[in-house]
Design a protein around this motif. Sequence first.
Motif, PDB file in Angstrom:
ATOM      1  N   ALA A   1       0.828  -1.209   0.000  1.00 27.12           N
ATOM      2  CA  ALA A   1       0.000   0.000   0.000  1.00 27.12           C
ATOM      3  C   ALA A   1       0.859   1.254   0.000  1.00 27.12           C
ATOM      4  O   ALA A   1       0.437   2.312  -0.491  1.00 27.12           O
ATOM      5  CB  ALA A   1      -0.926  -0.008   1.221  1.00 27.12           C
ATOM      6  N   ALA A   2       2.080   1.137   0.535  1.00 28.25           N
ATOM      7  CA  ALA A   2       2.998   2.282   0.570  1.00 28.25           C
ATOM      8  C   ALA A   2       3.922   2.299  -0.640  1.00 28.25           C
ATOM      9  O   ALA A   2       4.826   3.139  -0.718  1.00 28.25           O
ATOM     10  CB  ALA A   2       3.822   2.236   1.854  1.00 28.25           C
ATOM     11  N   GLY A   3       3.728   1.355  -1.550  1.00 30.39           N
ATOM     12  CA  GLY A   3       4.529   1.309  -2.768  1.00 30.39           C
ATOM     13  C   GLY A   3       5.945   0.810  -2.570  1.00 30.39           C
ATOM     14  O   GLY A   3       6.864   1.182  -3.302  1.00 30.39           O
ATOM     15  N   ARG A   4       6.127  -0.073  -1.586  1.00 30.09           N
ATOM     16  CA  ARG A   4       7.472  -0.621  -1.381  1.00 30.09           C
ATOM     17  C   ARG A   4       7.377  -2.097  -1.011  1.00 30.09           C
ATOM     18  O   ARG A   4       6.285  -2.666  -1.011  1.00 30.09           O
ATOM     19  CB  ARG A   4       8.221   0.152  -0.301  1.00 30.09           C
ATOM     20  CG  ARG A   4       7.588   0.070   1.089  1.00 30.09           C
ATOM     21  CD  ARG A   4       8.346   0.943   2.066  1.00 30.09           C
ATOM     22  NE  ARG A   4       7.977   0.662   3.457  1.00 30.09           N
ATOM     23  CZ  ARG A   4       8.528  -0.276   4.203  1.00 30.09           C
ATOM     24  NH1 ARG A   4       9.440  -1.090   3.682  1.00 30.09           N
ATOM     25  NH2 ARG A   4       8.156  -0.438   5.462  1.00 30.09           N
ATOM     26  N   GLU A   5       8.510  -2.706  -0.717  1.00 31.82           N
ATOM     27  CA  GLU A   5       8.538  -4.125  -0.393  1.00 31.82           C
ATOM     28  C   GLU A   5       9.174  -4.337   0.976  1.00 31.82           C
ATOM     29  O   GLU A   5       9.955  -3.520   1.452  1.00 31.82           O
ATOM     30  CB  GLU A   5       9.332  -4.907  -1.451  1.00 31.82           C
ATOM     31  CG  GLU A   5       8.704  -4.887  -2.837  1.00 31.82           C
ATOM     32  CD  GLU A   5       9.491  -5.712  -3.837  1.00 31.82           C
ATOM     33  OE1 GLU A   5      10.596  -6.190  -3.464  1.00 31.82           O
ATOM     34  OE2 GLU A   5       9.013  -5.878  -4.967  1.00 31.82           O
ATOM     35  N   VAL A   6       8.843  -5.456   1.593  1.00 35.67           N
ATOM     36  CA  VAL A   6       9.471  -5.872   2.846  1.00 35.67           C
ATOM     37  C   VAL A   6       9.735  -7.369   2.760  1.00 35.67           C
ATOM     38  O   VAL A   6       8.893  -8.128   2.263  1.00 35.67           O
ATOM     39  CB  VAL A   6       8.589  -5.521   4.072  1.00 35.67           C
ATOM     40  CG1 VAL A   6       7.246  -6.227   4.006  1.00 35.67           C
ATOM     41  CG2 VAL A   6       9.303  -5.864   5.376  1.00 35.67           C
ATOM     42  N   ARG A   7      10.921  -7.785   3.199  1.00 38.40           N
ATOM     43  CA  ARG A   7      11.248  -9.207   3.239  1.00 38.40           C
ATOM     44  C   ARG A   7      10.789  -9.799   4.565  1.00 38.40           C
ATOM     45  O   ARG A   7      10.930  -9.174   5.620  1.00 38.40           O
ATOM     46  CB  ARG A   7      12.759  -9.428   3.139  1.00 38.40           C
ATOM     47  CG  ARG A   7      13.381  -9.151   1.796  1.00 38.40           C
ATOM     48  CD  ARG A   7      14.807  -9.732   1.749  1.00 38.40           C
ATOM     49  NE  ARG A   7      15.622  -9.286   2.882  1.00 38.40           N
ATOM     50  CZ  ARG A   7      16.759  -9.879   3.261  1.00 38.40           C
ATOM     51  NH1 ARG A   7      17.200 -10.954   2.619  1.00 38.40           N
ATOM     52  NH2 ARG A   7      17.462  -9.409   4.287  1.00 38.40           N
ATOM     53  N   VAL A   8      10.245 -11.006   4.508  1.00 42.32           N
ATOM     54  CA  VAL A   8       9.898 -11.742   5.724  1.00 42.32           C
ATOM     55  C   VAL A   8      10.656 -13.060   5.690  1.00 42.32           C
ATOM     56  O   VAL A   8      10.493 -13.857   4.759  1.00 42.32           O
ATOM     57  CB  VAL A   8       8.380 -11.987   5.834  1.00 42.32           C
ATOM     58  CG1 VAL A   8       8.068 -12.779   7.104  1.00 42.32           C
ATOM     59  CG2 VAL A   8       7.624 -10.660   5.842  1.00 42.32           C
ATOM     60  N   ILE A   9      11.511 -13.281   6.688  1.00 42.08           N
ATOM     61  CA  ILE A   9      12.356 -14.471   6.738  1.00 42.08           C
ATOM     62  C   ILE A   9      11.986 -15.300   7.956  1.00 42.08           C
ATOM     63  O   ILE A   9      11.928 -14.782   9.081  1.00 42.08           O
ATOM     64  CB  ILE A   9      13.847 -14.089   6.796  1.00 42.08           C
ATOM     65  CG1 ILE A   9      14.241 -13.323   5.520  1.00 42.08           C
ATOM     66  CG2 ILE A   9      14.726 -15.324   6.967  1.00 42.08           C
ATOM     67  CD1 ILE A   9      15.673 -12.837   5.515  1.00 42.08           C
ATOM     68  N   GLY A  10      11.724 -16.567   7.739  1.00 41.68           N
ATOM     69  CA  GLY A  10      11.406 -17.482   8.828  1.00 41.68           C
ATOM     70  C   GLY A  10      12.653 -18.169   9.336  1.00 41.68           C
ATOM     71  O   GLY A  10      13.598 -18.414   8.587  1.00 41.68           O
TER      72      GLY A  10
END
Length: 424
Positions: free
Chosen positions: A213-222
């Motif tokens: 929604a903010a026009g960017r990406e975030v990585r999620v690492i388990g």
Amino acid sequence: MTTLDPAQHAVGPDEVPLIPTLPEIEAAARSLEGVINHTPLEYSLHLSEVLGAPVHLKLENLQRTGSFKVRGATYRLAQLTPEERARGVVAASAGNHAQGVALGAQQLGIPATIYMPLGVPVPKLLATRGYGAEVVLEGPTVAVALERAAEHAERTGAVLIHPFDHRDIVIGQGTLGLEIMDDAPDVTTILVGIGGGGLIAGIAAAAKARAAAAGREVRVIGVQAENAAPYPVSLEAGEPVRITTQPTIADGILVDRPGDVPFAVISELVDEVVTVTDDDIARALLVLLERAKVVVEPAGAVGVAAILAGKVTATGTTVAVLSGGNIDPLLLQRVVAHGLSASGRYMTIRIPLPDRPGQLARVSELLAEAGANVIEVLHTRHGQGLQISEVVLQISVETRGQEHRELTLQILRDAGFRPEVLPD
């Protein structure tokens, strides 16, 4: 007491998308206001220096009941119909889920029965009972307790509250992801421990949607414990796979098969899953105690363990979720000792010695020369493998790290002694 209205968040089965939506998770967060705490996000200078990027710790160990589990459990309970509430609920857990269900049920006035394995730590048992749940001690493991809970549900009509394999559980856990995005809007990587997968599935759904929604990406690492890591195998196979686990100090994430619901979310949204050893986890607990001044259970420290073990690449602001702090004091004592040993700061060595005067004094001189601090000494003529003319010296020493530890051992060897490092 804050009450939750299940009707206002109900979603018909034909309308349910596979992945929880941002509006659903935001609605869950509103419904949980006053029931859960918005836990702090704290900057860690030490971990930032290790990673080479800003690192923040999400202190979910300070959550009510000491764990994130109360989020999903309470939201799941809030979705029950009046008829289901009247039948009561049942769950199985060795601690965190038990307390989450017990507190949520107390908040909503729902009768709760919790099956816990024999030998469960007394603090967790007393806390669960303290929240008003009826506790039944059954079986040697959580798996057996879960079987008994399922039988109880079938026999009585009580609703079984699964610890991770339900969409409402994932939505409730996703509220933690919203808090991370609110408090660290520039976050680029989120590290989350994985057991069954409910927490990381919820966080990924919330964080990815907010970032998009903010026009960017975030990585999620388990992050999984190496001895109990069904997700790497399952993700490669494209479906949940049951594995044979080995014992791990991170018993809170000791799961042999991914949950079907979280696996579907994780396989689509989670960027990577890495594993860490028990030594990595013990070192992480020690770092958190010494540098961050926080007490965390082993399962809650795996994200930090991944940073210390070099399993994470720096891309910018990183958040490691400390998912729980319910650790038995006796286990904490053992884990700290193990962490010191794994960090090269403590060792117990066994040295066979000729049975003549002056040998103990000579070893003491060499240790003083090495700068090692003696903690405990055992000197005996009794031991396996000893000659009649030998005694054995067992000595525990404090060292300053791996290099100093090896230097200490080498000084002893150079003097003609045969030191053997004993396991923890």
